[in-house]
Design a protein around this motif. Structure first.
Motif, mmCIF file in Angstrom:
data_model
loop_
_atom_site.group_PDB
_atom_site.id
_atom_site.type_symbol
_atom_site.label_atom_id
_atom_site.label_comp_id
_atom_site.label_asym_id
_atom_site.label_seq_id
_atom_site.Cartn_x
_atom_site.Cartn_y
_atom_site.Cartn_z
ATOM 1 N N ARG A 169 45.187 -38.718 8.013
ATOM 2 C CA ARG A 169 45.546 -38.920 9.405
ATOM 3 C C ARG A 169 46.479 -40.110 9.561
ATOM 4 N NH1 ARG A 169 40.605 -39.999 12.023
ATOM 5 N NH2 ARG A 169 41.952 -41.075 13.487
ATOM 6 N N PHE A 170 46.195 -41.205 8.813
ATOM 7 C CA PHE A 170 47.062 -42.369 8.971
ATOM 8 C C PHE A 170 48.453 -42.099 8.429
ATOM 9 C CE2 PHE A 170 47.796 -46.517 10.280
ATOM 10 C CZ PHE A 170 48.788 -46.994 9.461
ATOM 11 N N LEU A 171 48.534 -41.469 7.274
ATOM 12 C CA LEU A 171 49.855 -41.176 6.714
ATOM 13 C C LEU A 171 50.617 -40.188 7.580
ATOM 14 C CD1 LEU A 171 49.009 -40.966 2.915
ATOM 15 C CD2 LEU A 171 50.080 -42.838 4.160
ATOM 16 N N GLY A 222 55.762 -45.699 19.580
ATOM 17 C CA GLY A 222 55.067 -44.581 20.185
ATOM 18 C C GLY A 222 55.826 -43.276 20.191
ATOM 19 N N ARG A 223 55.181 -42.291 20.810
ATOM 20 C CA ARG A 223 55.704 -40.939 20.897
ATOM 21 C C ARG A 223 55.401 -40.411 22.301
ATOM 22 N NH1 ARG A 223 56.674 -36.849 16.974
ATOM 23 N NH2 ARG A 223 56.440 -34.731 17.810
ATOM 24 N N LEU A 224 56.354 -39.668 22.860
ATOM 25 C CA LEU A 224 56.205 -39.142 24.210
ATOM 26 C C LEU A 224 55.202 -37.999 24.228
ATOM 27 C CD1 LEU A 224 57.330 -39.423 27.128
ATOM 28 C CD2 LEU A 224 58.858 -37.524 26.561
ATOM 29 N N LEU A 225 54.282 -38.066 25.177
ATOM 30 C CA LEU A 225 53.300 -37.012 25.417
ATOM 31 C C LEU A 225 53.689 -36.327 26.724
ATOM 32 C CD1 LEU A 225 50.557 -35.700 24.601
ATOM 33 C CD2 LEU A 225 49.461 -37.423 26.056
ATOM 34 N N SER A 226 54.099 -35.067 26.651
ATOM 35 C CA SER A 226 54.604 -34.354 27.829
ATOM 36 C C SER A 226 53.464 -33.821 28.686
ATOM 37 C CB SER A 226 55.500 -33.189 27.403
ATOM 38 O OG SER A 226 56.635 -33.656 26.705
ATOM 39 N N PRO A 247 45.907 -37.873 23.809
ATOM 40 C CA PRO A 247 45.724 -37.173 22.525
ATOM 41 C C PRO A 247 44.574 -37.719 21.693
ATOM 42 C CG PRO A 247 47.512 -38.735 22.321
ATOM 43 C CD PRO A 247 47.048 -38.819 23.750
ATOM 44 N N ALA A 248 43.397 -37.830 22.271
ATOM 45 C CA ALA A 248 42.235 -38.315 21.531
ATOM 46 C C ALA A 248 41.835 -37.304 20.466
ATOM 47 C CB ALA A 248 41.071 -38.552 22.485
ATOM 48 N N ILE A 249 41.365 -37.801 19.336
ATOM 49 C CA ILE A 249 40.842 -36.916 18.295
ATOM 50 C C ILE A 249 39.668 -36.113 18.831
ATOM 51 C CG2 ILE A 249 39.551 -36.917 16.114
ATOM 52 C CD1 ILE A 249 41.293 -39.214 15.206
ATOM 53 N N ASP A 250 38.832 -36.781 19.598
ATOM 54 C CA ASP A 250 37.630 -36.155 20.157
ATOM 55 C C ASP A 250 37.760 -36.182 21.673
ATOM 56 O OD1 ASP A 250 35.137 -35.434 21.050
ATOM 57 O OD2 ASP A 250 34.034 -36.769 19.723
ATOM 58 N N GLY A 269 40.066 -42.919 18.223
ATOM 59 C CA GLY A 269 41.315 -42.591 17.550
ATOM 60 C C GLY A 269 42.092 -41.494 18.246
ATOM 61 N N VAL A 270 43.382 -41.426 17.920
ATOM 62 C CA VAL A 270 44.279 -40.415 18.452
ATOM 63 C C VAL A 270 44.769 -39.543 17.308
ATOM 64 C CG1 VAL A 270 45.025 -41.728 20.474
ATOM 65 C CG2 VAL A 270 46.203 -42.067 18.295
ATOM 66 N N THR A 271 45.380 -38.413 17.666
ATOM 67 C CA THR A 271 45.891 -37.496 16.662
ATOM 68 C C THR A 271 47.091 -38.113 15.943
ATOM 69 O OG1 THR A 271 47.237 -36.398 18.352
ATOM 70 C CG2 THR A 271 45.051 -35.477 17.894
ATOM 71 N N ASP A 272 47.434 -37.499 14.818
ATOM 72 C CA ASP A 272 48.409 -38.084 13.889
ATOM 73 C C ASP A 272 49.682 -38.589 14.552
ATOM 74 O OD1 ASP A 272 46.592 -37.325 12.014
ATOM 75 O OD2 ASP A 272 47.841 -35.811 11.061
ATOM 76 N N ASP A 273 50.285 -37.767 15.406
ATOM 77 C CA ASP A 273 51.614 -38.076 15.926
ATOM 78 C C ASP A 273 51.634 -39.274 16.860
ATOM 79 O OD1 ASP A 273 52.662 -35.980 14.510
ATOM 80 O OD2 ASP A 273 52.697 -34.590 16.203
ATOM 81 N N TYR A 274 50.468 -39.729 17.329
ATOM 82 C CA TYR A 274 50.428 -40.750 18.374
ATOM 83 C C TYR A 274 49.806 -42.056 17.904
ATOM 84 C CZ TYR A 274 51.815 -36.892 21.275
ATOM 85 O OH TYR A 274 52.522 -35.825 21.804
#
Length: 530
Positions: free
Chosen positions: A5-7, A37-41, A255-258, A265-270
């Motif tokens: 996930r971190f990579l 960061g990354r944009l979350l639409s 974008p929470a993992i859970d 934590g958040v998903t990989d892209d964020y």
């Protein structure tokens, strides 16, 4: 958080040089300017800008007062709010509103604030910028459990998963001061006038907590500030800037993992930060404000999780110098500083004065974000009235007698490296956060030089005491580093030195990155004042 996930962050956490090799000079320049960061639409149609009037958070009234203190009560609860026009959004709130009610206090008087937690999750309240005893500071495992959470299993709720991260043992509720239902914070008021804010600080979940609405202003006034002829009353406005994204049904999208927020934590892209596509000011999307042809004091707060702003008025008034800075995180500057543009990182505050009499009647003035694109390039609009009004406010050439800390009198110099480390997480000096492990033990009354260095963009926040920026990259402080600060914008591959003096209170406090996704991924450290 596992290695895969971190990579998965990929190019979003590459160094500037590596990014140039991969994506070319334009991307490297964008990265070097400090865009994390990354944009979350969002999943629904967004409203047109400048349709919603700017709301101003209500001032919280004390439930009682005595000779030395004012007493307040705030209930943390779920509320259905209309943030986007015609759409209902479930928010976690202080007192049923987003932002929460503004607490207004006076230097020299204590503010005693009792919080009651009726949320479905534990919370922690931190007064950001407050000069506060350790037991009221909002240490991240000082959990306030929801009303009725009395079993041992419920006590530990909210912390699962963190102990599975390398080096993260000992993160259970035993590491902190857990309370059930209600907790009282005492803020003694031993600080000068300043624009502070309060927000959730629960370990591993600060990002989703603030994103869902747990933030509000706390304003401190004093005699020095009151004696100045600055704009006041309706022309003294707190402006909380925050970006958010929404799902198809109007809920906050994050974008929470859970989705149940049982694991952090958040998903990989964020993992390098979450950027929303809706810009809110005081909880309203791209609002507008009718203003007199007069001076206004705007207390700017960047309450975004990860988004920095580069603010500019459009059109600029004739002669420029549209944004006259009078204060920073820790209160008034010694003298005003005029800017054409103003950069503000997450958690920073800037008090500015804008003179709308420099515009012709009927002018519409947009506040732009030059770090944004598309809809995120606009923030709000001011519509200048055509009527004549009186304005006896001015900005004096001298604002405050600001004590300058002596760099030659430091007791200790310490270095703190903010970077991704190995395959696991965001670290300070190579360590993932663990409650109770100190990276520094300064002596009460001492002055220390702290040197912060970075790999990527990290807005660094220090609890307990304001500090003064001594240098940036071995040179003079930058144009936005003046005055007393508690958060400094550390850009990629930068080194910033600050002077901090430890006064009044002993105990364990924190420093951390205020990119809230970095913070939740362990970029925090304890220090204990002895």
């Amino acid at each position: 958080m596992n290695r895969r996930r971190f990579l998965g962050v990929g190019a979003s956490v590459l160094g500037a040089g590596a990014l140039a090799a991969v994506a070319g000079p334009a991307a490297a320049r964008l990265f070097a300017e400090g865009h994390p960061g990354r944009l979350l639409s969002s999943g629904l149609d967004l409203p047109e800008p400048f349709q919603v009037p700017l709301p101003v958070p209500a001032v919280l009234q004390p439930v009682r007062t005595d000779a030395t203190a004012d007493y307040y009560e705030i209930t943390q609860r779920v509320a259905e709010l209309e943030i986007l026009p015609g759409v209902r959004t479930e928010a976690w709130t202080y007192g049923g509103t987003f932002p929460g009610p503004t607490v207004v206090t006076r230097s020299g008087r204590a503010a005693v604030v009792k919080h009651r937690n009726e949320l479905p999750v534990p919370s922690v309240v931190h007064l950001h910028g407050g000069h506060t005893p350790a037991d009221s500071d909002g240490y991240p495992v000082d959990l306030l459990l929801p009303v009725g959470s009395s079993s041992a299993g419920q006590r530990a709720a909210g912390m699962p998963g963190m102990s599975d991260m390398p080096g993260m043992a000992g993160m259970g509720h035993e590491a902190g001061r857990t309370a059930e239902g209600e907790r009282t914070h005492t803020y003694p008021g031993k600080q000068r006038a300043a624009t502070l804010w309060y927000h959730d600080h629960r370990m591993g979940f600060t990002g989703p907590g603030v994103w869902r609405g747990l933030a509000g202003f706390h304003l401190v006034h004093d005699d020095e500030e009151s004696a100045l002829p600055l704009p006041r009353g309706d022309r003294d406005l707190p402006l909380m800037l925050a970006d958010r994204s929404f799902t198809e049904d109007g809920s906050f999208r994050y974008p929470a993992i859970d989705e149940d927020l049982a694991s952090p934590g958040v998903t990989d892209d964020y993992m390098n930060g979450v950027l929303g596509d809706v810009i809110l000011v005081n909880g309203a999307p791209w609002p507008r404000l009718d203003v007199d042809r007069a001076r206004y004091r705007l207390r700017l707060l960047n309450a975004s999780n990860a988004r920095p702003y580069r603010l500019r008025l459009d059109p600029q008034p004739s002669g420029g110098d549209a944004l006259v800075q009078i204060g920073s995180d820790g209160g008034l500057l010694a003298a005003p500083i005029a800017h054409d543009v103003l950069e503000i990182a997450p958690a920073e505050r800037f008090d500015i004065v804008v003179d709308f009499s420099r515009y012709a009647p009927g002018t519409s003035v947009r506040l732009l974000n030059l770090f944004g694109s598309g809809r995120t390039a606009e923030v709000m609009r001011f519509d200048v009235s055509g009527k004549k009004v009186g304005d006896d406010s001015t900005v004096p050439d001298e604002l405050s007698a600001v004590e300058e800390l002596d760099a030659s009198a430091v007791d200790v110099t310490r270095k703190f490296v903010f970077r991704r480390s190995g395959s696991y997480g965001w670290t300070i000096n190579g360590d993932l956060y663990r409650p109770g492990r100190d990276l520094a033990r300064p002596a009460l009354g001492s002055t220390e030089r702290w040197r912060f260095t970075s790999d990527l963009h990290h807005p660094v926040h220090v609890h307990l005491n304001q500090f003064q920026v001594l240098s940036r990259n071995g040179r003079d402080p930058g144009p936005y580093d003046g005055g007393w600060k508690d958060t400094v914008d550390l850009r990629p591959a930068e080194a910033v030195e600050v002077l901090v003096r430890f006064t009044d209170y002993q105990g364990t406090y924190m420093m951390h990155c205020h990119n809230l996704e970095h913070e939740d991924m362990a970029m925090m450290a304890d220090f204990t004042v002895q």
